[in-house]
Design a protein around this motif. Structure first.
Motif, PDB file in Angstrom:
ATOM      1  N   LEU A 173      -5.712  18.219  16.991  1.00 24.45           N
ATOM      2  CA  LEU A 173      -6.414  19.067  17.936  1.00 24.45           C
ATOM      3  C   LEU A 173      -6.618  18.341  19.261  1.00 24.45           C
ATOM      4  N   LEU A 216      -0.671  21.438  17.115  1.00 24.70           N
ATOM      5  CA  LEU A 216      -1.620  22.521  16.986  1.00 24.70           C
ATOM      6  C   LEU A 216      -1.051  23.783  17.629  1.00 24.70           C
ATOM      7  N   SER A 218      -2.530  27.107  16.991  1.00 26.97           N
ATOM      8  CA  SER A 218      -3.451  28.219  17.160  1.00 26.97           C
ATOM      9  C   SER A 218      -4.859  27.845  16.734  1.00 26.97           C
ATOM     10  N   ILE A 219      -5.820  28.500  17.364  1.00 22.60           N
ATOM     11  CA  ILE A 219      -7.234  28.397  16.996  1.00 22.60           C
ATOM     12  C   ILE A 219      -7.687  29.771  16.496  1.00 22.60           C
ATOM     13  N   ARG A 220      -8.399  29.771  15.369  1.00 23.78           N
ATOM     14  CA  ARG A 220      -8.988  31.011  14.870  1.00 23.78           C
ATOM     15  C   ARG A 220     -10.507  30.910  14.993  1.00 23.78           C
ATOM     16  N   PHE A 251     -10.298  26.804  24.783  1.00 24.07           N
ATOM     17  CA  PHE A 251      -8.992  26.522  24.188  1.00 24.07           C
ATOM     18  C   PHE A 251      -7.859  27.258  24.901  1.00 24.07           C
ATOM     19  N   VAL A 258      -5.168  31.613  20.795  1.00 21.04           N
ATOM     20  CA  VAL A 258      -6.490  31.862  20.221  1.00 21.04           C
ATOM     21  C   VAL A 258      -6.517  33.268  19.628  1.00 21.04           C
ATOM     22  N   THR A 318      -3.151  25.452  12.391  1.00 20.97           N
ATOM     23  CA  THR A 318      -4.249  26.309  12.833  1.00 20.97           C
ATOM     24  C   THR A 318      -5.578  25.680  12.436  1.00 20.97           C
ATOM     25  N   PHE A 319      -6.552  25.761  13.335  1.00 25.11           N
ATOM     26  CA  PHE A 319      -7.892  25.263  13.026  1.00 25.11           C
ATOM     27  C   PHE A 319      -8.868  26.430  13.153  1.00 25.11           C
ATOM     28  N   THR A 320      -9.908  26.433  12.303  1.00 30.49           N
ATOM     29  CA  THR A 320     -10.814  27.577  12.204  1.00 30.49           C
ATOM     30  C   THR A 320     -12.231  27.203  12.610  1.00 30.49           C
ATOM     31  N   TYR A 321     -12.828  28.080  13.401  1.00 23.25           N
ATOM     32  CA  TYR A 321     -14.234  27.965  13.792  1.00 23.25           C
ATOM     33  C   TYR A 321     -14.987  29.185  13.292  1.00 23.25           C
TER      34      TYR A 321
END
Length: 373
Positions: A173, A216, A218-220, A251, A258, A318-321
């Motif tokens: 990231l 990286l 995508s961000i979810r 982001f 995103v 992908t990383f998740t928030y």
């Protein structure tokens, strides 16, 4: 005496005739427009509403009332001809001659995020001698967005570095320090070490190196605004949407795709928010509009039934928030299951009170953001 009676009769007939003429012709070639400005604003900023009345016929209108209503969270101030209860009610009076056009601009402040519309105006006119009133309703369609004000991006960035530096680095990231893809203007969330001092000196404005990312994609971002309390946590819900806006903005500005999902109901589509991954400013505009249209007066959809399958779908890179101001058992259980599957994440928890009590397995994944109501 007969002469006086004759003059009186003629006068009476003239009054009746002019009244009939107005009843028949007052709406002819009369154009009324009520419209918001084209550009959206953020919470607390100022917008404008224009009233345009154009009378293209020769017949003057000695009195024309233009009435409409809109949401009370648009603050027009205590202007004459207005009142605010459950809605904002406006009643403006015009005197407009034949072939005349009148434009009036009303300033307002968007006190709260939202999607605002005016669907109808009511017109009330009178003849020259105010012997009667003519009433008509006209359909209009004007809409206006007040976007959620993004939360402090620098605060979020510091939190990410403090909480999950190692984890985020493992998933790439953090920026690749060896690959650059240009120079851009400094933003509050940028690290001071990324400043390009030569470009700054040349332009007179702070510039930073814009770096690439190695893997990286995508961000979810998921948000859960379910609120089953008797006393609703309205401020926490609004803070949730501000944090979501800030994360998406942060982001997207870095060139990452995103996506944004949440169980708030869209006031237009009546469905939970679901914005699929894209990059660029157009995606940010889509997210802002989606967040503005969340109707908190409607019960939130069940988070698990709408998003559990999507959440556990494998997505490499992908990383998740999560952003949520509640700790209901079903939601905590879902996140515990997600963490047990080996999926790292960050949960931002807006709170005006104390830190929530959570299972030990989730403690290192949560960051409580305190705010004053």
């Amino acid at each position: 005496m007969i002469k006086i009676l004759g003059i009186g009769l003629i006068g009476f007939l003239l009054l009746v005739v002019q009244k009939r003429i107005y009843e028949k012709l007052w709406q002819k070639s009369l154009y009324v427009s009520v419209s918001f400005g084209k550009e959206p604003i953020f919470e607390g900023e100022q917008g404008e509403l224009k009233e345009i009345i154009e009378n293209k016929k020769r017949l003057p209108l000695s009195m024309l009332k233009v009435k409409f209503k809109t949401d009370r969270h648009l603050d027009f101030g205590n202007e004459k001809g207005s009142r605010t209860t459950d809605q904002y009610y406006r009643n403006d009076i015009f005197r407009i001659g034949g072939g005349e056009r009148v434009t009036r601009t009303l300033k307002f402040r968007g006190r709260r995020r939202g999607y605002y519309t005016i669907d109808e105006v009511s017109l009330v006119a009178s003849d020259l001698f105010f012997l009667g009133q003519m009433v008509a309703d006209k359909e209009v369609k004007t809409e206006f967005y007040v976007y959620p004000r993004p939360y402090d991006a620098a605060r979020l960035r510091q939190s990410l570095i403090r909480m999950n530096g190692e984890m985020l680095s493992r998933r790439h990231l953090l920026e690749d320090p060896f690959e650059y893809r240009g120079i851009r203007e400094y933003q509050p969330y940028d690290d001071m070490r990324s400043i390009n001092w030569k470009a700054t000196a040349r332009t007179g404005d702070l510039k930073v190196n814009q770096k690439n990312y190695t893997s990286l994609k995508s961000i979810r971002i998921f948000f859960n605004i379910q609120d089953d309390n008797i006393l609703k946590k309205e401020a926490a819900v609004e803070m949730t949407l501000r944090i979501v806006a800030s994360l998406c903005q942060m982001f997207l500005r870095q060139g990452i795709q995103v996506s944004c999902y949440g169980n708030g109901v869209d006031i237009v589509t009546r469905n939970p928010l679901s914005i699929h991954p894209k990059a660029g400013q157009g995606q940010m505009d889509t997210i802002y509009r989606g967040l503005a249209r969340i109707d908190t007066a409607q019960p939130a959809a069940d988070f698990g039934s709408h998003f559990e399958e999507l959440l556990f779908r494998k997505a490499q890179g992908t990383f998740t928030y999560f952003v949520s101001p509640n700790q209901y058992d079903d939601f905590v259980g879902l996140l515990t299951k997600y963490q047990a599957s080996g999926n790292p994440f960050v949960w931002f928890y807006p709170s005006s009170g104390r830190k929530p009590e959570l299972p030990p397995a989730l403690e290192r994944f949560i960051d409580v953001i305190y705010f004053e109501e």
